[in-house]
Design a protein around this motif. Sequence first.
Motif, PDB file in Angstrom:
ATOM      1  N   LYS A   1      34.490  -6.570   6.497  1.00  0.00           N
ATOM      2  CA  LYS A   1      33.237  -7.290   6.306  1.00  0.00           C
ATOM      3  C   LYS A   1      33.437  -8.414   5.287  1.00  0.00           C
ATOM      4  N   THR A   2      32.801  -9.558   5.571  1.00  0.00           N
ATOM      5  CA  THR A   2      32.797 -10.672   4.625  1.00  0.00           C
ATOM      6  C   THR A   2      31.366 -11.103   4.388  1.00  0.00           C
ATOM      7  N   TRP A   3      31.130 -11.760   3.282  1.00  0.00           N
ATOM      8  CA  TRP A   3      29.798 -12.153   2.831  1.00  0.00           C
ATOM      9  C   TRP A   3      29.559 -13.577   3.293  1.00  0.00           C
ATOM     10  N   LYS A   4      28.739 -13.777   4.360  1.00  0.00           N
ATOM     11  CA  LYS A   4      28.534 -15.090   4.968  1.00  0.00           C
ATOM     12  C   LYS A   4      27.050 -15.412   5.065  1.00  0.00           C
TER      13      LYS A   4
ATOM     14  N   MET B   1      17.367 -28.367  17.582  1.00  0.00           N
ATOM     15  CA  MET B   1      17.149 -27.409  16.516  1.00  0.00           C
ATOM     16  C   MET B   1      15.681 -27.473  16.118  1.00  0.00           C
ATOM     17  N   LEU B   2      15.038 -26.364  16.179  1.00  0.00           N
ATOM     18  CA  LEU B   2      13.648 -26.283  15.780  1.00  0.00           C
ATOM     19  C   LEU B   2      13.584 -26.301  14.265  1.00  0.00           C
ATOM     20  N   TYR B   3      12.827 -27.234  13.702  1.00  0.00           N
ATOM     21  CA  TYR B   3      12.750 -27.314  12.256  1.00  0.00           C
ATOM     22  C   TYR B   3      11.681 -26.369  11.738  1.00  0.00           C
ATOM     23  N   ILE B   4      12.137 -25.290  11.191  1.00  0.00           N
ATOM     24  CA  ILE B   4      11.287 -24.356  10.466  1.00  0.00           C
ATOM     25  C   ILE B   4      12.004 -24.124   9.149  1.00  0.00           C
ATOM     26  N   ASN B   5      11.285 -24.001   8.107  1.00  0.00           N
ATOM     27  CA  ASN B   5      11.910 -23.832   6.807  1.00  0.00           C
ATOM     28  C   ASN B   5      12.473 -22.419   6.688  1.00  0.00           C
ATOM     29  N   TYR B   6      13.677 -22.256   7.231  1.00  0.00           N
ATOM     30  CA  TYR B   6      14.337 -20.961   7.200  1.00  0.00           C
ATOM     31  C   TYR B   6      14.909 -20.707   5.818  1.00  0.00           C
ATOM     32  N   THR B   7      15.004 -19.460   5.471  1.00  0.00           N
ATOM     33  CA  THR B   7      15.647 -19.064   4.228  1.00  0.00           C
ATOM     34  C   THR B   7      17.029 -18.547   4.586  1.00  0.00           C
ATOM     35  N   TYR B   8      18.040 -19.065   3.912  1.00  0.00           N
ATOM     36  CA  TYR B   8      19.389 -18.599   4.157  1.00  0.00           C
ATOM     37  C   TYR B   8      19.642 -17.361   3.320  1.00  0.00           C
ATOM     38  N   HIS B   9      20.080 -16.305   3.969  1.00  0.00           N
ATOM     39  CA  HIS B   9      20.469 -15.078   3.293  1.00  0.00           C
ATOM     40  C   HIS B   9      21.905 -14.787   3.683  1.00  0.00           C
ATOM     41  N   ARG B  10      22.685 -14.375   2.704  1.00  0.00           N
ATOM     42  CA  ARG B  10      24.033 -13.951   3.032  1.00  0.00           C
ATOM     43  C   ARG B  10      23.972 -12.587   3.679  1.00  0.00           C
ATOM     44  N   GLN B  11      24.999 -12.291   4.480  1.00  0.00           N
ATOM     45  CA  GLN B  11      25.049 -11.021   5.197  1.00  0.00           C
ATOM     46  C   GLN B  11      26.484 -10.527   5.224  1.00  0.00           C
ATOM     47  N   TRP B  12      26.655  -9.224   5.293  1.00  0.00           N
ATOM     48  CA  TRP B  12      27.979  -8.628   5.459  1.00  0.00           C
ATOM     49  C   TRP B  12      28.280  -8.589   6.946  1.00  0.00           C
ATOM     50  N   LEU B  13      29.303  -9.354   7.369  1.00  0.00           N
ATOM     51  CA  LEU B  13      29.620  -9.483   8.784  1.00  0.00           C
ATOM     52  C   LEU B  13      31.083  -9.188   9.034  1.00  0.00           C
ATOM     53  N   SER B  14      31.377  -8.693  10.215  1.00  0.00           N
ATOM     54  CA  SER B  14      32.769  -8.453  10.612  1.00  0.00           C
ATOM     55  C   SER B  14      33.399  -9.772  11.021  1.00  0.00           C
ATOM     56  N   ALA B  15      34.717  -9.774  11.135  1.00  0.00           N
ATOM     57  CA  ALA B  15      35.450 -10.982  11.526  1.00  0.00           C
ATOM     58  C   ALA B  15      34.981 -11.440  12.901  1.00  0.00           C
ATOM     59  N   GLY B  16      34.696 -12.725  13.030  1.00  0.00           N
ATOM     60  CA  GLY B  16      34.259 -13.301  14.292  1.00  0.00           C
ATOM     61  C   GLY B  16      32.769 -13.146  14.565  1.00  0.00           C
ATOM     62  N   GLN B  17      32.089 -12.379  13.761  1.00  0.00           N
ATOM     63  CA  GLN B  17      30.656 -12.149  13.956  1.00  0.00           C
ATOM     64  C   GLN B  17      29.897 -13.243  13.207  1.00  0.00           C
ATOM     65  N   THR B  18      28.826 -13.767  13.804  1.00  0.00           N
ATOM     66  CA  THR B  18      28.019 -14.781  13.138  1.00  0.00           C
ATOM     67  C   THR B  18      26.680 -14.184  12.747  1.00  0.00           C
ATOM     68  N   GLY B  19      26.197 -14.623  11.615  1.00  0.00           N
ATOM     69  CA  GLY B  19      24.913 -14.133  11.118  1.00  0.00           C
ATOM     70  C   GLY B  19      23.762 -14.886  11.734  1.00  0.00           C
ATOM     71  N   VAL B  20      22.580 -14.403  11.511  1.00  0.00           N
ATOM     72  CA  VAL B  20      21.374 -15.047  12.004  1.00  0.00           C
ATOM     73  C   VAL B  20      20.519 -15.450  10.832  1.00  0.00           C
ATOM     74  N   ILE B  21      19.732 -16.499  11.026  1.00  0.00           N
ATOM     75  CA  ILE B  21      18.810 -16.972   9.996  1.00  0.00           C
ATOM     76  C   ILE B  21      17.467 -16.326  10.274  1.00  0.00           C
ATOM     77  N   SER B  22      16.849 -15.878   9.225  1.00  0.00           N
ATOM     78  CA  SER B  22      15.546 -15.237   9.402  1.00  0.00           C
ATOM     79  C   SER B  22      14.457 -16.061   8.740  1.00  0.00           C
ATOM     80  N   ASN B  23      13.244 -15.934   9.249  1.00  0.00           N
ATOM     81  CA  ASN B  23      12.107 -16.602   8.610  1.00  0.00           C
ATOM     82  C   ASN B  23      11.819 -15.927   7.288  1.00  0.00           C
TER      83      ASN B  23
END
Length: 188
Positions: free
Chosen positions: A117-120, A165-187
């Motif tokens: 897991k990496t912090w992305k 890209m839909l412009y919504i003021n998303y908050t970026y949160h870091r996530q623990w992800l496996s190699a090759g896995q991409t995180g998602v942005i949440s409202n």
Amino acid sequence: MEIDLESEMKLSRRELRVLLLHEFRLGRKATEATSNICGTMGKDVLSIRTAQHWFHRFKNGNFELDDLPHNGRPLEVDMDLLKQLIEQDPRLTSRCLAERLGCSHITVETHLNELGKTWKYGVWIPHELSPIQLQQRVDACMELITSHRNYQWLHNLIAGDEKWMLYINYTYHRQWLSAGQTGVISNA
């Protein structure tokens, strides 16, 4: 049949300390002992600094070779619980996980790295444009190109592809992800 001594001789800390005590009792210096042990047991099996530390202890009359019990938080964690917590909420920080598991955040980070897991940060997710939106973009570009031919900056105009890209003021949160896995942005 050739035997690879370096791979065959994995020394425990205690065995290494016994060798250091032997060298100490033979009257050798720490650097000489390091050279002898590394020459016999493998190039990187011992550092000079470690040998100096143990020789200092031996000179002070401390011949205890075993590790003393340490104070503080445990180095081991329940890996199943750690995996479960990460699967439930990959945005938990290492400090929050450490608090829940009763260990240090460094221990949590070490075990998460062992799990791959990496912090992305999360990533933007593109959406497909509808045919109407595609046509509106083409119309806007054509209007700009045809109505303002005398402006030089229009020669540098670049049109994009069919993604938006839909412009919504998303908050970026870091996530623990496996190699090759991409995180998602949440409202937020």
